[in-house]
Design an enzyme around this catalytic site. Structure first.
Site, short mmCIF file in Angstrom:
data_model
loop_
_atom_site.label_atom_id
_atom_site.label_comp_id
_atom_site.label_asym_id
_atom_site.label_seq_id
_atom_site.Cartn_x
_atom_site.Cartn_y
_atom_site.Cartn_z
N ARG A 1 -20.22 -4.49 13.65
CA ARG A 1 -20.76 -3.34 12.90
C ARG A 1 -19.74 -2.70 11.96
O ARG A 1 -20.09 -1.94 11.07
CB ARG A 1 -21.29 -2.28 13.88
CG ARG A 1 -22.69 -2.60 14.35
CD ARG A 1 -23.28 -1.44 15.09
NE ARG A 1 -22.81 -1.38 16.46
CZ ARG A 1 -22.79 -0.27 17.19
NH1 ARG A 1 -23.21 0.87 16.68
NH2 ARG A 1 -22.37 -0.30 18.43
N ASN B 1 -17.43 2.01 16.69
CA ASN B 1 -18.00 0.70 16.38
C ASN B 1 -18.32 0.49 14.91
O ASN B 1 -18.58 -0.63 14.49
CB ASN B 1 -19.28 0.49 17.19
CG ASN B 1 -19.00 0.55 18.67
OD1 ASN B 1 -18.31 -0.31 19.21
ND2 ASN B 1 -19.47 1.59 19.34
N LYS C 1 10.31 10.06 -4.73
CA LYS C 1 10.32 8.90 -3.83
C LYS C 1 11.74 8.53 -3.50
O LYS C 1 12.58 8.44 -4.40
CB LYS C 1 9.61 7.72 -4.49
CG LYS C 1 9.27 6.61 -3.54
CD LYS C 1 9.41 5.25 -4.18
CE LYS C 1 10.88 4.92 -4.35
NZ LYS C 1 11.12 3.66 -5.04
N TYR D 1 9.49 12.80 -12.49
CA TYR D 1 9.56 11.71 -11.52
C TYR D 1 11.00 11.53 -11.06
O TYR D 1 11.89 11.25 -11.87
CB TYR D 1 9.06 10.39 -12.11
CG TYR D 1 9.28 9.24 -11.15
CD1 TYR D 1 8.65 9.23 -9.91
CD2 TYR D 1 10.14 8.19 -11.46
CE1 TYR D 1 8.88 8.20 -9.00
CE2 TYR D 1 10.38 7.16 -10.55
CZ TYR D 1 9.75 7.17 -9.33
OH TYR D 1 9.98 6.17 -8.43
N ALA E 1 11.61 20.20 -17.11
CA ALA E 1 10.25 19.64 -17.19
C ALA E 1 10.28 18.27 -17.84
O ALA E 1 10.98 18.03 -18.81
CB ALA E 1 9.37 20.58 -18.00
N ASN F 1 14.17 4.21 -12.71
CA ASN F 1 14.85 3.58 -11.57
C ASN F 1 14.57 2.10 -11.42
O ASN F 1 15.16 1.44 -10.59
CB ASN F 1 14.46 4.31 -10.26
CG ASN F 1 12.97 4.25 -9.99
OD1 ASN F 1 12.17 4.24 -10.93
ND2 ASN F 1 12.59 4.22 -8.74
#
Ligand code: UD1
Ligand code: MG
Length: 457
Positions: free
Chosen positions: A22, A234, A341, A356, A370, A376
């Site tokens: 299912r 399920n 990151k 970033y 800004a 990178n």
């Protein structure tokens, strides 16, 4: 409550050989995630509280997927073909050879059984009347898909599947959750005597109760009044419902622990999110796995945080995206439309707008203007950017890694910096400006005149 696992060694058998049709998925049913963790691993984590000596997962389809997810933390027994729950448990016999302790049988698709409930079953197994089997029963709203536990005063007289049950038995509301506790010394002997002469032609695990009863042994039922705990998953619909129930509980917990959730129903936690006191979490915030939030942090609306440590008094968002490997030290700030990151943001450092920061190390009190981008990735390798304390990175700068910007340095707005900047240096990387006073006025005059002449025709 005493810890039954200290009384007798424990083995768990997790049934996960069902086809999971299912779910309509290539991913094994028990590996579908709730709160960022596969349901099987939720179950293993609860069972771990009882320190099992052995763990066996019975697998059919998708065995390789289970092996990968369990990474050696449990034995895998293969059931092929799948001839019923009793047959499934039999496949664990070789893995449990020589084991004389208690065995707890769990279902991989019933992931939220509490350790307390498991303990209660094991304690009952060691009761004075020496039950052969302990069944976990419950009373669902809809009994249609469950086997019945026919019992009086907690003693089971018969177990019967819905399809095999008489009208009178079907009227009984006490149902079998599927979970059982049995001694390792008795389990496989009982199973060997189970046949498959029933409506589904399967070897029913539940029949070990009937076999033991025929021997004059007592079998007991322990009940839970929390039907959510034994709810099977399920389908994708049931998966979403389980997620929703889990989140509801977690939100209540976060608030009880001293966090303000402005709109609790819009905040989504992961199984391991840690939240401190006096934290404010605004609307529509999503946590992926691996996040710790220290005291007095503010997470503004629409932020997504994963694999990150937010230090005391940090503020992020609205619309912040914090990705794995991010460490935000005390009092640092991330503003709107900033992505981070694998980056450390030092104490009190700020990146307030449209930035970033990837594979970077930002010194304390640095100011990232800004639109700053750490470049990178060269298409093959990732490179680091190191920014010194109190450095000022002007708006719309590209920092082309690998690169170091010294302490107290200033990078002028709009610079594309590809060579290291030393401490206290000003770096300006942009073309000379061409200055033409009055040129625009003369241009507009000329063009307007031209247009007017054209209109006259
Ligand atoms: C089973 C119980 C029923 C109980 C219900 C609770 C039996 C005979 N019936 O019924 O009394 O009310 O669970 O949900 O035990 N599995 C295998 N191999 C098999 C068959 C099943 O590993 O050959 C696993 C499934 O992956 C699943 C669990 O066992 O995790 C239960 O299987 P399922 O087919 O859902 O059993 P039910 O018929 O619902
Ligand atoms: Mg079922």
């Amino acid at each position: 409550m005493t810890d039954a696992s200290t009384v007798s060694p424990l083995a768990i058998i997790v049934l996960a050989a069902g086809k999971g049709t299912r779910m309509k998925s290539d991913l094994h049913k028990v590996l579908h995630s709730i709160a960022g963790r596969p349901m099987l691993m939720h179950l293993m984590a609860s069972a771990a509280a009882l320190s099992p000596e052995r763990q066996v997962v019975v697998a059919g389809h998708g065995r390789e997927q289970l092996e990968k997810a369990l990474a050696g933390s449990a034995d895998i027994a293969v059931q092929d073909p799948q001839l019923g729950t009793g047959h499934a448990v039999q496949q664990a016999e070789a893995a449990l050879a020589g084991f004389g302790g208690d065995v707890l049988i769990l279902y991989g698709d019933v992931p939220f059984v509490r350790a307390e409930t498991m303990r209660a079953m094991l304690e009952r197994l060691h009761g004075a009347d020496n039950p052969a089997v302990v069944v976990l029963g419950f009373e669902p709203e809809d009994t249609l898909q469950y086997g019945r536990v026919i019992a009086a005063d907690g003693v089971v007289t018969r177990m019967v599947e819905h399809k095999d049950a008489s009208e009178a038995e079907r009227a009984c509301r006490l149902c079998n959750s599927g979970l059982m506790a049995v001694r390792g010394t008795e389990l496989f002997g009982l199973l060997a005597r189970v046949g498959n002469d029933n409506a589904q032609g399967e070897y029913y695990l539940t029949d070990i109760v009937n076999v033991a009863n025929a021997d004059g042994r007592v079998c007991a039922v322990v009940t839970t009044d929390d039907a959510d705990e034994v709810m099977g998953i399920n389908s994708r619909g049931e998966l979403a419902e389980a997620e929703s129930r889990w989140q509801k509980k977690r939100r209540v917990q976060a608030m009880a622990d001293g966090a303000t959730l402005v709109a609790p129903e819009t905040v989504w936690f992961a199984y391991d999110t840690q939240v401190g006191r006096d934290v404010t979490i605004e609307q529509n915030v999503v946590f992926g796995p691996g996040v710790t939030v220290a005291d007095r942090v503010v997470i503004h609306a629409f932020s997504h945080v994963e694999g990150a440590a937010l230090g005391e008094g940090v503020s992020i968002g609205p619309f912040a995206r914090i990705r794995p490997g991010s460490v935000l030290e005390e009092g640092s700030r991330i503003g709107n439309f900033v992505e981070m990151k694998n980056t450390r943001l030092g104490k009190g450092a700020k990146a307030n707008h449209l930035t970033y920061l990837g594979d970077a190390d930002v010194g304390a009190a640095a100011n990232i203007g800004a639109g700053t981008i750490t470049c990178n990735y060269d298409g093959y390798f990732k490179h680091r950017t190191v920014i010194g304390e109190r450095a000022f990175i002007g708006s719309n700068s590209s920092l082309i890694a690998p690169i170091k910007i010294g302490a107290d340095a200033i990078v002028a707005a709009g610079s594309a910096v590809s060579r290291d900047v030393s401490d206290g240096e000003l770096r300006l990387v942009r073309a000379d400006q061409l200055v033409k006073p009055g040129w625009a006025d003369r241009f507009h005059d000329a063009m307007k005149k031209k247009k007017a002449e054209k209109a006259k025709g």
